[in-house]
Design a protein around this motif. Structure first.
Motif, PDB file in Angstrom:
ATOM      1  N   CYS A   1     -25.424  21.772  -6.352  1.00 54.32           N
ATOM      2  CA  CYS A   1     -26.463  21.061  -5.602  1.00 54.32           C
ATOM      3  C   CYS A   1     -26.448  19.610  -6.091  1.00 54.32           C
ATOM      4  O   CYS A   1     -26.600  19.356  -7.280  1.00 54.32           O
ATOM      5  CB  CYS A   1     -27.813  21.720  -5.871  1.00 54.32           C
ATOM      6  SG  CYS A   1     -29.166  20.757  -5.198  1.00 54.32           S
ATOM      7  N   VAL A   2     -26.212  18.692  -5.192  1.00 53.26           N
ATOM      8  CA  VAL A   2     -26.110  17.266  -5.573  1.00 53.26           C
ATOM      9  C   VAL A   2     -27.444  16.590  -5.265  1.00 53.26           C
ATOM     10  O   VAL A   2     -27.969  16.730  -4.154  1.00 53.26           O
ATOM     11  CB  VAL A   2     -24.983  16.570  -4.768  1.00 53.26           C
ATOM     12  CG1 VAL A   2     -24.818  15.113  -5.194  1.00 53.26           C
ATOM     13  CG2 VAL A   2     -23.668  17.337  -4.890  1.00 53.26           C
ATOM     14  N   ARG A   3     -27.960  15.861  -6.252  1.00 56.95           N
ATOM     15  CA  ARG A   3     -29.209  15.122  -6.032  1.00 56.95           C
ATOM     16  C   ARG A   3     -28.894  13.731  -5.497  1.00 56.95           C
ATOM     17  O   ARG A   3     -27.849  13.171  -5.815  1.00 56.95           O
ATOM     18  CB  ARG A   3     -29.979  14.970  -7.349  1.00 56.95           C
ATOM     19  CG  ARG A   3     -30.566  16.283  -7.810  1.00 56.95           C
ATOM     20  CD  ARG A   3     -31.267  16.110  -9.150  1.00 56.95           C
ATOM     21  NE  ARG A   3     -31.704  17.401  -9.636  1.00 56.95           N
ATOM     22  CZ  ARG A   3     -32.911  17.911  -9.421  1.00 56.95           C
ATOM     23  NH1 ARG A   3     -33.808  17.229  -8.755  1.00 56.95           N
ATOM     24  NH2 ARG A   3     -33.221  19.105  -9.898  1.00 56.95           N
ATOM     25  N   ASP A   4     -29.826  13.193  -4.702  1.00 56.11           N
ATOM     26  CA  ASP A   4     -29.622  11.829  -4.190  1.00 56.11           C
ATOM     27  C   ASP A   4     -30.137  10.801  -5.194  1.00 56.11           C
ATOM     28  O   ASP A   4     -30.556  11.152  -6.298  1.00 56.11           O
ATOM     29  CB  ASP A   4     -30.243  11.665  -2.784  1.00 56.11           C
ATOM     30  CG  ASP A   4     -31.762  11.757  -2.801  1.00 56.11           C
ATOM     31  OD1 ASP A   4     -32.361  11.640  -3.891  1.00 56.11           O
ATOM     32  OD2 ASP A   4     -32.345  11.941  -1.717  1.00 56.11           O
ATOM     33  N   TYR A   5     -30.123   9.518  -4.803  1.00 52.98           N
ATOM     34  CA  TYR A   5     -30.482   8.448  -5.746  1.00 52.98           C
ATOM     35  C   TYR A   5     -31.951   8.525  -6.127  1.00 52.98           C
ATOM     36  O   TYR A   5     -32.369   7.975  -7.144  1.00 52.98           O
ATOM     37  CB  TYR A   5     -30.146   7.080  -5.133  1.00 52.98           C
ATOM     38  CG  TYR A   5     -28.713   7.046  -4.644  1.00 52.98           C
ATOM     39  CD1 TYR A   5     -27.659   7.101  -5.563  1.00 52.98           C
ATOM     40  CD2 TYR A   5     -28.410   7.016  -3.290  1.00 52.98           C
ATOM     41  CE1 TYR A   5     -26.342   7.124  -5.140  1.00 52.98           C
ATOM     42  CE2 TYR A   5     -27.084   7.041  -2.855  1.00 52.98           C
ATOM     43  CZ  TYR A   5     -26.062   7.094  -3.781  1.00 52.98           C
ATOM     44  OH  TYR A   5     -24.766   7.136  -3.363  1.00 52.98           O
ATOM     45  N   ALA A   6     -32.761   9.220  -5.328  1.00 56.43           N
ATOM     46  CA  ALA A   6     -34.174   9.368  -5.660  1.00 56.43           C
ATOM     47  C   ALA A   6     -34.402  10.641  -6.479  1.00 56.43           C
ATOM     48  O   ALA A   6     -35.541  11.009  -6.755  1.00 56.43           O
ATOM     49  CB  ALA A   6     -34.994   9.408  -4.379  1.00 56.43           C
TER      50      ALA A   6
END
Ligand SMILES: C[S@@+](CC[C@H](N)C(=O)[O-])C[C@H]1O[C@@H](n2cnc3c(N)ncnc32)[C@H](O)[C@@H]1O
Length: 276
Positions: free
Chosen positions: A260-265
């Motif tokens: 699961c990749v998190r975004d910049y936020a």
């Protein structure tokens, strides 16, 4: 009137400092000059009457909350300029994360990829440009499909990206090494609360999936095992707080969640799953 006065007046009218880059872009497109040229000639009088009329019309649209991308008819995505119209979602920076992950997994090998809900073709076009993938770009909205076809032609990708009208999956039974999708994932409530620039201008069917927001994700995940090759990957963009529900759908479909990749936020944004 000087160019600098025009710029200052536009910013005052907008009352939003963050629009200054947008105003610059409007000057650039309306007068056909680069940003650098604009700043060099900022103390020269504006003599281009047609450009001025064009600028004023476009500025009014911006002040009416219309997305800059629709006014310009174009949007930068992953270093390329894509054509857009109000028929398609404006490609978002978060989606670049999905593209980056897909490119990393595709590597240098050939692969058949299905992009579900291709819209402008943001994902499909970049995957075809930056890898050896052959992409089926499936879209339900016919006006969106017309924009997608323009982008395919613009990048000379007719041999590599196949536009297809359909409802989530191609009618023909075929399997893919990778399925990617940035589907509609807003709930009805999220959509009602979306900023005016989104709610009033972007296609609702590109954003809202249904009362829960996860309806399209659930359907894609349920259908994916029948469309993936063994070992094939499914990459999905998801909304804030949807990870748990999506993990449940993946389990139910017998797909293994890999990442699961998190975004910049810091929001969980891209899910990678695999067919065993
Ligand atoms: C969030 S937008 C993504 C557009 C583009 N892939 C991007 O990332 O910028 C979702 C897209 O899915 C399309 N769509 C919605 N429901 C669909 C369905 N049942 N089958 C195929 N496409 C669908 C919408 O028309 C819209 O273009």
């Amino acid at each position: 009137m000087l160019y600098s006065e025009l710029f200052a007046a536009a910013l005052r009218a907008s009352r939003k400092r963050e629009l200054s880059a947008a105003v610059e872009a409007l000057i650039e497109s309306s007068f056909g000059i680069s940003r650098t040229r604009f700043w060099i000639q900022k103390n020269q009088p504006v003599r281009d009457a047609t450009g001025l009329r064009r600028f004023r019309r476009r500025l009014q649209r911006l002040l009416d909350d219309e997305p800059l991308a629709y006014i310009l008819g174009a949007k930068e995505f992953y270093g390329e300029t894509l054509l857009v119209s109000p028929a398609v979602l404006v490609p978002r920076p978060e989606t670049e994360l999905l593209v980056e992950k897909a490119l990393q997994l595709l590597g240098r090998g050939k692969a058949r990829v299905l992009d579900i809900g291709a819209g402008s073709g943001a994902i499909a076009v970049i995957l075809a440009l930056r890898s050896r993938a052959e992409v089926t770009a499936l879209e339900k909205s016919l006006p969106a499909l017309a924009v997608l076809k323009k982008n395919i032609a613009r990048f000379g990708l007719r041999e590599r990206v196949r536009p297809l009208a359909g409802d989530l999956f191609p009618l023909r039974a075929e399997r893919f090494q990778m399925i990617v999708s940035n589907p509609p994932y807003l709930s009805r409530r999220d959509w009602r609360r979306a900023p005016a620039t989104v709610r009033l201008y972007e296609p609702r069917a590109a954003l809202e999936a249904g009362p829960a927001g996860t309806e399209a994700l659930a359907r894609i995940i349920a259908g994916a095992p029948g469309r993936l090759e063994p070992g094939g990957r499914l990459l999905l963009e998801i909304g804030r707080g949807q990870h748990r529900a999506v993990s449940g759908f993946l389990k139910g479909a017998g797909l293994r969640e890999r990442e699961c990749v998190r975004d910049y936020a810091g929001i969980e944004r891209v899910i990678v799953a695999q067919m065993e």
